[in-house]
Design a protein around this motif. Structure first.
Motif, PDB file in Angstrom:
ATOM      1  N   LEU A 183       0.827  -1.212   0.000  1.00 29.62           N
ATOM      2  CA  LEU A 183       0.000   0.000   0.000  1.00 29.62           C
ATOM      3  C   LEU A 183       0.861   1.262   0.000  1.00 29.62           C
ATOM      4  O   LEU A 183       0.551   2.230  -0.706  1.00 29.62           O
ATOM      5  CB  LEU A 183      -0.931  -0.008   1.223  1.00 29.62           C
ATOM      6  CG  LEU A 183      -2.038  -1.072   1.200  1.00 29.62           C
ATOM      7  CD1 LEU A 183      -2.808  -1.058   2.509  1.00 29.62           C
ATOM      8  CD2 LEU A 183      -2.982  -0.860   0.014  1.00 29.62           C
ATOM      9  N   ALA A 264      -6.533   4.158   2.144  1.00 27.27           N
ATOM     10  CA  ALA A 264      -6.465   2.707   1.945  1.00 27.27           C
ATOM     11  C   ALA A 264      -6.726   2.021   3.275  1.00 27.27           C
ATOM     12  O   ALA A 264      -6.385   2.554   4.338  1.00 27.27           O
ATOM     13  CB  ALA A 264      -5.111   2.280   1.395  1.00 27.27           C
ATOM     14  N   THR A 367      -7.703  -1.982  -5.430  1.00 25.81           N
ATOM     15  CA  THR A 367      -6.676  -1.027  -5.004  1.00 25.81           C
ATOM     16  C   THR A 367      -6.213  -0.192  -6.188  1.00 25.81           C
ATOM     17  O   THR A 367      -6.178  -0.657  -7.328  1.00 25.81           O
ATOM     18  CB  THR A 367      -5.449  -1.759  -4.402  1.00 25.81           C
ATOM     19  OG1 THR A 367      -4.982  -2.749  -5.317  1.00 25.81           O
ATOM     20  CG2 THR A 367      -5.806  -2.440  -3.092  1.00 25.81           C
TER      21      THR A 367
END
Length: 371
Positions: A183, A264, A367
């Motif tokens: 991430l 996120a 994502t």
């Protein structure tokens, strides 16, 4: 029938007035359910009268083994990941002509010892148990009965100081670091965790994926902000509990200014991620355009939710393969168990062991790079 001649399937079939295939199905292939009760009774009566010994039973008499391994699964099938774990164990054993005898102890923790004793008494050749975690104290105590038995036992999980002599450790802590590294690599600096351990359940370092995530966040000085977005969910939570917490998170996220909310969120497992994706869709939050969601476990169902779920694969298949190989080695050595490593030893839990390159992120559509 001549004295001393071994009774065959043909003998039983002729005596019972049925086909050889029917006798084989009922006696040796666990397919008795395909036949009527009358046929089954005829075959059993013929076997008893003639003294027929089933192939499996005959093999047991020759080798002193049943060809069966007990598997004590500690989690429910409501999380599809653990159905996969059971399937992996079954497949790995089958390649060595071993059958799995499964018992589930989740929800019956206080009876786990009794269930394990029954399993041992059923004549299995060895036992596999897991996954076990540091917070499973009662369960670990209950399953002490398998460790004190003469059978070979292999346990898997994240037990820092294992009560079991043969333990295969999971790669969860390193996989948690992989999740955050992924991430951050996408440019996210405000990251949350959905499915964190509740404060009243926290017991220090557990070598879980959350430990790995916290370590990776702290290394980048991101933990302080992230911890305010750690959404706790108990390990024994139901699917409905997951959904309720997911809706609360989505509403809180919408009520928070864009500069202060996560871009996120990592999830403890895919089950958490599925609930979160549903709640975000219901609340009108676009994934991944507004919020990236990262799962953990890489279950097959992740391909079919919307959007398809990016997930960390901790390679449980490699872990289970190691578990079965260790059990096979114990069986081959006559069931002798090795001494437990001391808690301080590298064998028990080392940075080198944790820093494998096994876990990986399987990218799908949930994502995106941070805007």
């Amino acid at each position: 029938m001549p004295p001393g001649r071994r009774v065959t399937l043909k003998d039983v079939a002729k005596y019972a007035g049925v086909s050889v295939a029917a006798v084989s199905d009922i006696a040796n292939r666990n397919r008795a359910n395909l036949y009527t009760s009358e046929t089954r009774e005829k075959v059993v009566a013929a076997m008893n009268t003639l003294g027929y010994v089933a192939e499996r039973a005959a093999q047991n008499l020759r080798t002193g083994r049943s060809g069966t391994v007990g598997f004590v699964l500690t989690r429910r099938f409501s999380n599809p990941f653990f159905a996969r774990v059971a399937d992996l164990v079954d497949q790995a054993l089958a390649t060595h002509d071993l059958e799995m005898q499964l018992i589930l102890v989740s929800g019956r923790v206080e009876r786990a010892g009794e269930l394990a004793r029954r399993l041992i008494g059923s004549g299995v050749d060895g036992v596999i148990a897991g996954p076990l975690y540091p917070w499973d104290r009662t369960l670990v105590g209950q399953l002490g009965v398998i460790e004190s038995s003469p059978l070979p036992v292999v346990v898997f999980g994240n037990l820092e100081q294992s009560a079991f002599r043969n333990t295969v450790l999971l790669a969860d802590m390193h996989a948690g670091q992989v999740a955050i590294d992924y991430l951050v690599g996408l440019g996210h600096t405000r990251i949350g965790l959905f499915g964190a351990t509740p404060a009243d359940k926290a017991i220090g370092k557990t070598f879980s994926n959350q430990d790995g995530m916290e370590r990776a966040l702290d290394r980048r000085d991101l933990l302080r902000h992230a911890s305010s977005w750690f959404i706790p969910i108990p390990d024994e939570a139901s699917g409905q509990d997951h959904v309720q917490e997911a809706v609360r998170f989505a509403r809180r996220w919408l009520a928070t200014g864009p500069d202060n909310r996560p871009t996120a969120i990592a999830c403890r497992n895919d089950q958490c991620a599925f609930a979160l994706l549903a709640a975000l869709a219901e609340c009108g939050v676009s994934v991944p355009e507004e919020l990236s969601v990262l799962g953990y476990d890489n279950t097959a169902e992740g391909e079919f939710v919307f959007p398809p779920l990016t997930s960390v694969d901790p390679r449980i298949d490699i872990c289970i393969a190691e578990v079965v190989q260790r059990l096979l080695a114990l069986l081959a050595s006559g069931g002798l168990q090795t001494d437990a490593p001391s808690p301080e030893s590298e064998e028990c839990r080392s940075e080198t062991e944790l820093a494998t390159d096994v876990p990986a992120v399987v990218e799908r559509r949930s994502t995106l790079p941070s805007s």
